[in-house]
Design a protein around this motif. Structure first.
Motif, PDB file in Angstrom:
ATOM      1  N   VAL A 106       0.700  -1.128   0.076  1.00  9.58           N
ATOM      2  CA  VAL A 106       0.048  -0.086  -0.023  1.00  9.58           C
ATOM      3  C   VAL A 106       0.697   1.519  -0.037  1.00  9.58           C
ATOM      4  O   VAL A 106       0.648   2.324  -0.871  1.00  9.58           O
ATOM      5  CB  VAL A 106      -0.943  -0.199   1.210  1.00  9.58           C
ATOM      6  CG1 VAL A 106      -1.735   1.149   1.295  1.00  9.58           C
ATOM      7  CG2 VAL A 106      -2.044  -1.250   0.974  1.00  9.58           C
ATOM      8  N   PRO A 107       1.934   1.518   1.124  1.00  9.64           N
ATOM      9  CA  PRO A 107       2.603   2.926   0.961  1.00  9.64           C
ATOM     10  C   PRO A 107       3.405   2.735  -0.303  1.00  9.64           C
ATOM     11  O   PRO A 107       3.713   3.837  -0.564  1.00  9.64           O
ATOM     12  CB  PRO A 107       3.463   2.548   2.225  1.00  9.64           C
ATOM     13  CG  PRO A 107       2.998   1.459   3.076  1.00  9.64           C
ATOM     14  CD  PRO A 107       2.322   0.332   1.815  1.00  9.64           C
ATOM     15  N   LYS A 108       3.656   1.953  -1.130  1.00  9.84           N
ATOM     16  CA  LYS A 108       4.488   1.909  -2.256  1.00  9.84           C
ATOM     17  C   LYS A 108       3.600   2.246  -3.580  1.00  9.84           C
ATOM     18  O   LYS A 108       4.520   2.765  -4.529  1.00  9.84           O
ATOM     19  CB  LYS A 108       5.401   0.582  -2.577  1.00  9.84           C
ATOM     20  CG  LYS A 108       6.162   0.203  -1.358  1.00  9.84           C
ATOM     21  CD  LYS A 108       6.851  -1.166  -1.482  1.00  9.84           C
ATOM     22  CE  LYS A 108       7.376  -1.629  -0.316  1.00  9.84           C
ATOM     23  NZ  LYS A 108       8.102  -3.050  -0.638  1.00  9.84           N
ATOM     24  N   LEU A 109       2.341   2.444  -3.371  1.00  6.07           N
ATOM     25  CA  LEU A 109       1.545   2.645  -4.843  1.00  6.07           C
ATOM     26  C   LEU A 109       1.045   3.943  -4.564  1.00  6.07           C
ATOM     27  O   LEU A 109       1.195   4.684  -3.802  1.00  6.07           O
ATOM     28  CB  LEU A 109       0.415   1.651  -4.763  1.00  6.07           C
ATOM     29  CG  LEU A 109       0.779   0.217  -4.946  1.00  6.07           C
ATOM     30  CD1 LEU A 109      -0.658  -0.625  -4.662  1.00  6.07           C
ATOM     31  CD2 LEU A 109       1.336  -0.083  -6.098  1.00  6.07           C
TER      32      LEU A 109
ATOM     33  N   SER B 183      -1.094   1.576   7.855  1.00  5.40           N
ATOM     34  CA  SER B 183      -1.025   1.847   6.349  1.00  5.40           C
ATOM     35  C   SER B 183      -2.130   2.882   5.862  1.00  5.40           C
ATOM     36  O   SER B 183      -1.719   3.682   4.909  1.00  5.40           O
ATOM     37  CB  SER B 183      -1.077   0.409   5.696  1.00  5.40           C
ATOM     38  OG  SER B 183      -0.955   0.596   4.226  1.00  5.40           O
ATOM     39  N   ARG B 184      -3.170   2.668   6.377  1.00  7.75           N
ATOM     40  CA  ARG B 184      -4.239   3.565   5.856  1.00  7.75           C
ATOM     41  C   ARG B 184      -4.036   5.172   6.492  1.00  7.75           C
ATOM     42  O   ARG B 184      -4.331   6.010   5.755  1.00  7.75           O
ATOM     43  CB  ARG B 184      -5.472   3.123   6.491  1.00  7.75           C
ATOM     44  CG  ARG B 184      -5.995   1.742   5.767  1.00  7.75           C
ATOM     45  CD  ARG B 184      -7.598   1.676   5.994  1.00  7.75           C
ATOM     46  NE  ARG B 184      -8.322   2.722   5.548  1.00  7.75           N
ATOM     47  CZ  ARG B 184      -9.870   2.666   5.614  1.00  7.75           C
ATOM     48  NH1 ARG B 184     -10.442   1.411   6.422  1.00  7.75           N
ATOM     49  NH2 ARG B 184     -10.266   3.800   5.257  1.00  7.75           N
ATOM     50  N   ILE B 185      -3.485   5.171   7.367  1.00  9.82           N
ATOM     51  CA  ILE B 185      -3.144   6.572   8.009  1.00  9.82           C
ATOM     52  C   ILE B 185      -2.000   7.124   7.171  1.00  9.82           C
ATOM     53  O   ILE B 185      -2.169   8.328   6.717  1.00  9.82           O
ATOM     54  CB  ILE B 185      -2.546   6.273   9.516  1.00  9.82           C
ATOM     55  CG1 ILE B 185      -3.586   6.002  10.559  1.00  9.82           C
ATOM     56  CG2 ILE B 185      -1.702   7.561   9.998  1.00  9.82           C
ATOM     57  CD1 ILE B 185      -3.369   5.489  11.864  1.00  9.82           C
ATOM     58  N   ALA B 186      -0.941   6.450   6.769  1.00  4.69           N
ATOM     59  CA  ALA B 186      -0.150   6.916   5.684  1.00  4.69           C
ATOM     60  C   ALA B 186      -0.669   7.269   4.342  1.00  4.69           C
ATOM     61  O   ALA B 186      -0.417   8.530   3.986  1.00  4.69           O
ATOM     62  CB  ALA B 186       1.005   5.736   5.941  1.00  4.69           C
ATOM     63  N   TYR B 187      -1.520   6.498   4.129  1.00  9.71           N
ATOM     64  CA  TYR B 187      -2.165   6.604   2.959  1.00  9.71           C
ATOM     65  C   TYR B 187      -3.022   8.034   3.061  1.00  9.71           C
ATOM     66  O   TYR B 187      -3.342   8.785   1.956  1.00  9.71           O
ATOM     67  CB  TYR B 187      -3.220   5.510   2.587  1.00  9.71           C
ATOM     68  CG  TYR B 187      -4.041   5.560   1.421  1.00  9.71           C
ATOM     69  CD1 TYR B 187      -3.667   5.824   0.060  1.00  9.71           C
ATOM     70  CD2 TYR B 187      -5.462   5.619   1.564  1.00  9.71           C
ATOM     71  CE1 TYR B 187      -4.774   6.107  -0.831  1.00  9.71           C
ATOM     72  CE2 TYR B 187      -6.274   5.895   0.689  1.00  9.71           C
ATOM     73  CZ  TYR B 187      -5.905   6.176  -0.695  1.00  9.71           C
ATOM     74  OH  TYR B 187      -6.820   6.181  -1.620  1.00  9.71           O
ATOM     75  N   SER B 188      -3.932   8.126   4.055  1.00 11.18           N
ATOM     76  CA  SER B 188      -4.723   9.162   4.220  1.00 11.18           C
ATOM     77  C   SER B 188      -3.892  10.685   4.406  1.00 11.18           C
ATOM     78  O   SER B 188      -4.269  11.503   3.863  1.00 11.18           O
ATOM     79  CB  SER B 188      -5.731   8.977   5.354  1.00 11.18           C
ATOM     80  OG  SER B 188      -6.417   7.727   5.399  1.00 11.18           O
TER      81      SER B 188
END
Length: 217
Positions: free
Chosen positions: A26-29, A91-96
């Motif tokens: 997730v963090p790489k996309l 992962s979602r926090i980083a994505y948000s």
């Protein structure tokens, strides 16, 4: 029953391996690929939860004497599920944060502060989740102990009922034997009385014979 549980175990292992791999990606996309990956992980996590529910139902159907091993395995799977959910939250926090920065143009320091705050809230939620899980596990174990106690009480009740039935049969046999002995004793007494009466009659007969014999002479 155990074969069904093991089948669910295999499905759970394959599914959690896929989830772990996707969470790491997730963090790489970027952009739509990242959104799609997040959606896929959410769907797979829901499938994993359903598998855990099925496994727990199977464990409840296993006999109490064989349930301990499966309950221990269930606890480890729940812990693994909690870890996956925590990793996905991070992962979602980083994505948000990344999406928010792209939309609002936040600077690096603001993003770091928000991330730290969100991570702190996530840790609090995880601690609450662990406490809830511990409480749930205690409730499950209490239920298992209660079921075992009920089974033991049921077995003891059956033993008591069988003992009562044997006592009733013994009492009935003793009553019958007592009646038979009483009848035999009554007949013995009657026979003795008859013998005494016959002896008296014979004695008086002999006396009368002697009396009449002496009287003739």
């Amino acid at each position: 029953m155990s074969s069904d549980f093991e089948g669910y175990e295999q499905d759970f292992a394959v599914l959690t391996a896929e989830i772990t791999g996707r969470i790491g990606k997730v963090p790489k996309l970027l952009g739509d690929e990242k959104k799609q990956m997040v959606a896929n992980v959410e769907k797979q996590l829901e499938e994993a939860r359903e598998l855990l529910e099925q496994m727990e139902l199977e464990v409840r159907e296993i006999p109490a004497q064989s349930r301990g091993m499966y309950s221990s395995r269930m606890r480890s799977y729940k812990q693994e599920m909690g870890k996956l959910e925590a990793d996905f939250k991070r992962s979602r926090i980083a994505y948000s944060d990344e999406v928010r920065n792209e939309l609002l143009g936040d600077d690096g320091n603001s993003s770091e502060n928000q991330r730290a705050h969100l991570l702190d809230n996530t840790e609090r939620l995880e601690r609450s989740s662990r406490r809830l899980e511990a409480g749930y596990q205690i409730a499950v174990e209490t239920e298992q102990i209660g079921q075992e106690m009920l089974e033991n009480l049921s077995q003891d009740r059956e033993k008591i009922q069988r003992s009562r039935e044997r006592l009733r049969e013994t009492d009935a046999n003793l009553g019958k034997s007592s009646r038979i002995l009483t009848g035999m004793l009554r007949r013995i007494i009657q026979n003795r009385i008859l013998i005494v009466i016959l002896a008296i009659i014979i004695f008086f007969t002999i006396l009368m014979a002697i009396y009449f014999s002496v009287k003739k002479h």
